[in-house]
Design an enzyme around this catalytic site. Structure first.
Site, PDB file in Angstrom:
ATOM      1  N   ASN A  69      -2.178   8.686 -13.067  1.00  0.00           N
ATOM      2  CA  ASN A  69      -2.145   9.983 -12.403  1.00  0.00           C
ATOM      3  C   ASN A  69      -1.482   9.751 -11.060  1.00  0.00           C
ATOM      4  O   ASN A  69      -1.964   8.941 -10.273  1.00  0.00           O
ATOM      5  CB  ASN A  69      -3.557  10.538 -12.188  1.00  0.00           C
ATOM      6  CG  ASN A  69      -4.295  10.754 -13.489  1.00  0.00           C
ATOM      7  OD1 ASN A  69      -3.689  11.074 -14.515  1.00  0.00           O
ATOM      8  ND2 ASN A  69      -5.603  10.583 -13.471  1.00  0.00           N
ATOM      9  N   HIS A 100      -2.154   4.400  -2.967  1.00  0.00           N
ATOM     10  CA  HIS A 100      -1.656   3.070  -3.317  1.00  0.00           C
ATOM     11  C   HIS A 100      -1.143   3.095  -4.759  1.00  0.00           C
ATOM     12  O   HIS A 100      -1.831   3.609  -5.635  1.00  0.00           O
ATOM     13  CB  HIS A 100      -2.811   2.069  -3.181  1.00  0.00           C
ATOM     14  CG  HIS A 100      -2.395   0.658  -3.268  1.00  0.00           C
ATOM     15  ND1 HIS A 100      -2.531  -0.232  -2.220  1.00  0.00           N
ATOM     16  CD2 HIS A 100      -1.835  -0.042  -4.281  1.00  0.00           C
ATOM     17  CE1 HIS A 100      -2.091  -1.412  -2.596  1.00  0.00           C
ATOM     18  NE2 HIS A 100      -1.650  -1.322  -3.848  1.00  0.00           N
ATOM     19  N   HIS A 143       0.812  -1.222   0.000  1.00  0.00           N
ATOM     20  CA  HIS A 143       0.000   0.000   0.000  1.00  0.00           C
ATOM     21  C   HIS A 143       0.843   1.269   0.000  1.00  0.00           C
ATOM     22  O   HIS A 143       0.522   2.248  -0.661  1.00  0.00           O
ATOM     23  CB  HIS A 143      -0.938  -0.004   1.211  1.00  0.00           C
ATOM     24  CG  HIS A 143      -1.809   1.205   1.292  1.00  0.00           C
ATOM     25  ND1 HIS A 143      -2.880   1.416   0.466  1.00  0.00           N
ATOM     26  CD2 HIS A 143      -1.735   2.317   2.078  1.00  0.00           C
ATOM     27  CE1 HIS A 143      -3.456   2.580   0.738  1.00  0.00           C
ATOM     28  NE2 HIS A 143      -2.773   3.141   1.726  1.00  0.00           N
ATOM     29  N   HIS A 183      -0.867   2.775  -8.282  1.00  0.00           N
ATOM     30  CA  HIS A 183      -1.882   2.270  -9.218  1.00  0.00           C
ATOM     31  C   HIS A 183      -1.945   3.127 -10.468  1.00  0.00           C
ATOM     32  O   HIS A 183      -1.458   4.253 -10.504  1.00  0.00           O
ATOM     33  CB  HIS A 183      -3.259   2.249  -8.556  1.00  0.00           C
ATOM     34  CG  HIS A 183      -3.898   3.608  -8.411  1.00  0.00           C
ATOM     35  ND1 HIS A 183      -3.442   4.553  -7.514  1.00  0.00           N
ATOM     36  CD2 HIS A 183      -4.926   4.180  -9.079  1.00  0.00           C
ATOM     37  CE1 HIS A 183      -4.178   5.633  -7.617  1.00  0.00           C
ATOM     38  NE2 HIS A 183      -5.082   5.451  -8.563  1.00  0.00           N
ATOM     39  N   GLN A 193      -4.591   3.504 -14.297  1.00  0.00           N
ATOM     40  CA  GLN A 193      -5.953   3.307 -14.783  1.00  0.00           C
ATOM     41  C   GLN A 193      -5.931   2.942 -16.258  1.00  0.00           C
ATOM     42  O   GLN A 193      -4.945   3.191 -16.965  1.00  0.00           O
ATOM     43  CB  GLN A 193      -6.786   4.574 -14.598  1.00  0.00           C
ATOM     44  CG  GLN A 193      -6.972   4.987 -13.148  1.00  0.00           C
ATOM     45  CD  GLN A 193      -7.937   6.152 -13.030  1.00  0.00           C
ATOM     46  OE1 GLN A 193      -9.112   6.038 -13.374  1.00  0.00           O
ATOM     47  NE2 GLN A 193      -7.442   7.276 -12.549  1.00  0.00           N
TER      48      GLN A 193
END
Lengths: 56, 286
Positions: B95, B106, B55, B108, B110
């Site tokens: 982003n 966390h 995380h 990540h 998209q």
């Protein structure tokens, strides 16, 4: 490195995919990405930042 | 992400966005015969990609193998989503940082799978197609050739990829990563190219985070061939990074000139910024 995926459906109907990976026989014998990087140790250096990130 | 992913430990996970801008199954638009304003269904797919189960992880500190896995997942998503008959463009992006409005920290990215080709991509492809028809060469192949001949704006390169601050950069530390040869999309990657991209990505992220001594926010956009099968001759896989910082403590804002008339003001020289990034650890070509 071989890619595998397991698709599940969540309670709310959305899908979720778990991706896992296995080394190929050739990679297990030592010709994996670590070998690729050993000739470029600078690319494996970590920077020294501590996380400023917060929990959700 | 405990509420989104049932498993505590995992490698890489992809799931449908809880608040999607585009959805697969939508009712028909009820308003009939628009007089002036056209409208249609917001059909598509929005996914979230979790790069790691860590995380609080920092991607620039992750081993190369994590990047290779991520590239493989991106490739798989491009292929699976792109195979759907109502999807024409698969846009993979990230982003990163509060400065660009990110509330989920966390690691990540998209994916938006659109039923149309987004306008910036369309303009880019039209320009490349026009150049191909006039000059017999993909515009990106020509751009990269010119950048290599000049050399001053190149940050790093390996057998398959070159990272540079483009001549036409809008942002101070804008970085583009091009495939060295004409490769339209992830579909055309070899295993070596997956690894080479991972090496370049990791190196650039390390440089970004070492640049000012904090985790550099950015917007990352992967541009590649539309999945409707068009543009193979003039689509050229590349990744664009837009960090919003122009100095250690100053952000670039889009203001009058940028938003009012579409003219970007960049008061830095790409050559100098490329030199700065070259000198930022890890130095040299990896």
């Amino acid at each position: 490195m071989q890619i595998h995926k397991e698709k599940i459906k969540k309670e709310d109907g959305r899908y979720l995919i778990y991706y896992t990976f296995t080394d190929t026989k050739e990679e297990k014998e030592g010709r994996d990405v670590r070998t690729e990087m050993e000739s470029h140790p600078e690319a494996m250096d970590n920077n020294s930042h501590s996380s400023t990130e917060q929990d959700l | 992400m405990a509420t989104e992913v049932p498993a505590e430990d995992y490698d890489i996970v992809v799931f449908e966005n809880k608040f999607p801008s585009l959805q697969q199954d939508l009712p028909e638009v009820t308003e009939k015969d628009p007089k002036f304003f056209k409208h249609g269904k917001a059909q598509g797919i929005c996914e979230v990609v979790l790069f790691t189960s860590d995380h609080d992880g920092i991607m620039s500190e992750k081993p190369l193998s994590r990047y290779i896995k991520l590239v493989k997942v991106w490739r798989d998503r491009y292929q699976e989503l792109g195979a759907k008959n109502f999807i024409n463009y698969v846009f993979i992006f990230e982003n990163k940082g509060e400065e660009v409005g990110v509330t989920l920290h966390h690691p990540h990215g998209q994916i938006y799978a659109y039923p149309f080709i987004p306008p910036i991509i369309e303009q880019e492809l039209n320009s490349s197609k026009e150049h191909l028809e006039k000059e017999g060469e993909c515009l990106f192949c020509k751009t990269l050739k010119e950048e290599k001949e000049d050399g001053r704006r190149i940050i790093i390169s390996n057998d398959s990829f070159t990272a540079l601050v483009p001549f036409f950069s809008c942002y101070t530390y804008e970085v583009h990563i091009y495939t060295n040869k004409h490769i339209p999309s992830f579909n055309d990657f070899s295993e070596k190219e997956e690894i080479d991209l991972a090496v370049i990505l990791k190196t650039i992220l390390m440089k970004f985070d070492n640049l000012f001594g904090f985790i550099l926010p950015y917007i990352m956009a992967i541009h590649q061939q539309p999945t409707n099968g068009t543009g193979k001759e003039y689509s050229h896989f590349h990744i664009e990074f837009y960090p919003p910082y122009r100095t250690k403590d100053k952000l670039k804002y889009l203001a009058g000139s940028e938003l009012g008339v579409g003219v970007f003001i960049n008061n830095s020289l790409s050559e100098e910024k490329a030199q700065e990034l070259r000198n930022t650890p890890p130095e040299g070509v990896v």
